[in-house]
Design an enzyme around this catalytic site. Structure first.
Site, mmCIF file in Angstrom:
data_model
loop_
_atom_site.group_PDB
_atom_site.id
_atom_site.type_symbol
_atom_site.label_atom_id
_atom_site.label_comp_id
_atom_site.label_asym_id
_atom_site.label_seq_id
_atom_site.Cartn_x
_atom_site.Cartn_y
_atom_site.Cartn_z
ATOM 1 N N VAL A 296 12.205 10.167 23.365
ATOM 2 C CA VAL A 296 11.235 10.204 22.273
ATOM 3 C C VAL A 296 11.804 9.597 20.996
ATOM 4 O O VAL A 296 13.015 9.578 20.775
ATOM 5 C CB VAL A 296 10.788 11.655 21.971
ATOM 6 N N ILE B 234 14.728 1.016 26.270
ATOM 7 C CA ILE B 234 13.974 0.834 25.033
ATOM 8 C C ILE B 234 14.400 1.850 23.977
ATOM 9 O O ILE B 234 14.503 1.543 22.785
ATOM 10 C CB ILE B 234 12.465 0.942 25.308
ATOM 11 N N LYS B 235 14.663 3.070 24.409
ATOM 12 C CA LYS B 235 15.124 4.099 23.471
ATOM 13 C C LYS B 235 16.434 3.680 22.813
ATOM 14 O O LYS B 235 16.622 3.843 21.596
ATOM 15 C CB LYS B 235 15.288 5.425 24.203
ATOM 16 N N LEU B 236 17.352 3.125 23.589
ATOM 17 C CA LEU B 236 18.624 2.682 23.030
ATOM 18 C C LEU B 236 18.428 1.510 22.075
ATOM 19 O O LEU B 236 19.086 1.437 21.027
ATOM 20 C CB LEU B 236 19.592 2.303 24.152
#
Length: 283
Positions: free
Chosen positions: A116, A166-168
């Site tokens: 998130v 994508i979170k990273l």
């Protein structure tokens, strides 16, 4: 019935929101006091993680890293019923997310990594962004529950660990943005610019709005039609460095950028657009 493992700032507020929505939530935390604190809001706290997941339909996880997720899920295994849904909101490596998805599938469980972009207040208010990817049937099944936890569920397709990646990427931007902002404020201090004036500048001029265009510029591969030549950007960068040094406000990020500019100027790109310094990153 739901289990939630990890009662940090994010997990505890997710649980409070679920309880307000009338859900039955069993909670566990390595430090049991944090789990017990949620009993005042209606949660059922457990010292044994396998007991916390017993009899639930799905398990939500907000832990520290790959190792802690692997460790806690292994400890929870005796209490898991076949078919229990495992939903992991932890920021982990992309490799770890892929490995866990495959490993738990082999054990008869469905695991979805759903990191998130949300702070604790977002978790309590059910606002923000949740990222998913992989098994589209599973995502479709879980999307109503996930949407109730967050304002927006972003589906990045069938690649299992794309959401983790994508979170990273997003967090890398936040780190770079914050470090760059710190350098900006340090330069302002060195130049005796009042903080109110800096607020006035950025309230009127929003460089963040340039990000989509800047990404297109970096990935377009055309740098020979400059709007700001690299040698001129480097000249200004030296002004930053000199002013900061004179004001005894050392910078953290800008020196590395200056060194990269010098490398590209030495390669003959001084009169290209200054964004050429990002060419290797996107080629």
């Amino acid at each position: 019935m739901i289990a939630f493992l990890g009662m940090g700032l994010l997990g505890s507020n997710f649980v409070k929101a679920m309880l307000q929505q009338g859900k039955t939530v069993q909670v566990w935390n390595r430090s049991s006091a944090k789990a017990r604190a949620l009993e005042a809001f209606g949660a059922r706290a457990f010292d044994d993680v396998s007991a916390a997941v017993s009899g639930v339909e799905r398990v939500h996880i907000t832990l520290r890293d790959d190792a802690s997720v692997d460790e806690v899920l292994e400890q929870a295994l005796p209490g898991l019923q076949p078919g229990t849904l495992l939903i992991d909101h932890t920021t982990t490596s992309a490799e770890g997310a892929l490995a866990r998805t495959e490993a738990w599938k082999a054990r008869g469980f469905r695991y979805l990594h759903a990191p998130v972009f949300m702070g604790p207040q977002n978790a309590f208010e059910s606002t923000g962004y949740m990222l998913v990817s992989g098994d589209q049937d599973l995502i479709a099944e879980l999307e109503p529950a996930l949407a109730a936890m967050t304002g927006t569920v972003m589906n990045f397709g069938t690649t299992i660990n794309r959401a983790a990646a994508i979170k990273l990427v997003g967090n890398a931007f936040l780190v770079a943005f914050t470090a760059g902002t710190a350098d900006t404020l340090a330069l302002g201090k060195a130049l005796d610019v009042p903080l109110d004036d800096i607020f006035t500048l950025f309230n009127a001029w929003n460089p963040g709005a340039m990000l989509p265009a800047r990404i297109k510029k970096l990935t377009g591969g055309t740098f020979d039609q400059p709007t700001w030549e690299l040698v001129m950007a480097r000249k200004d960068t030296q002004l930053f460095l000199d002013a900061a040094r004179q004001g005894k406000r050392p910078l953290t990020v800008i020196p590395a950028v200056a060194a990269e500019m010098d490398r590209w100027i030495d390669k003959g790109h001084g009169h290209d657009d200054w964004t050429v310094i990002g060419k290797d990153a996107v080629s």
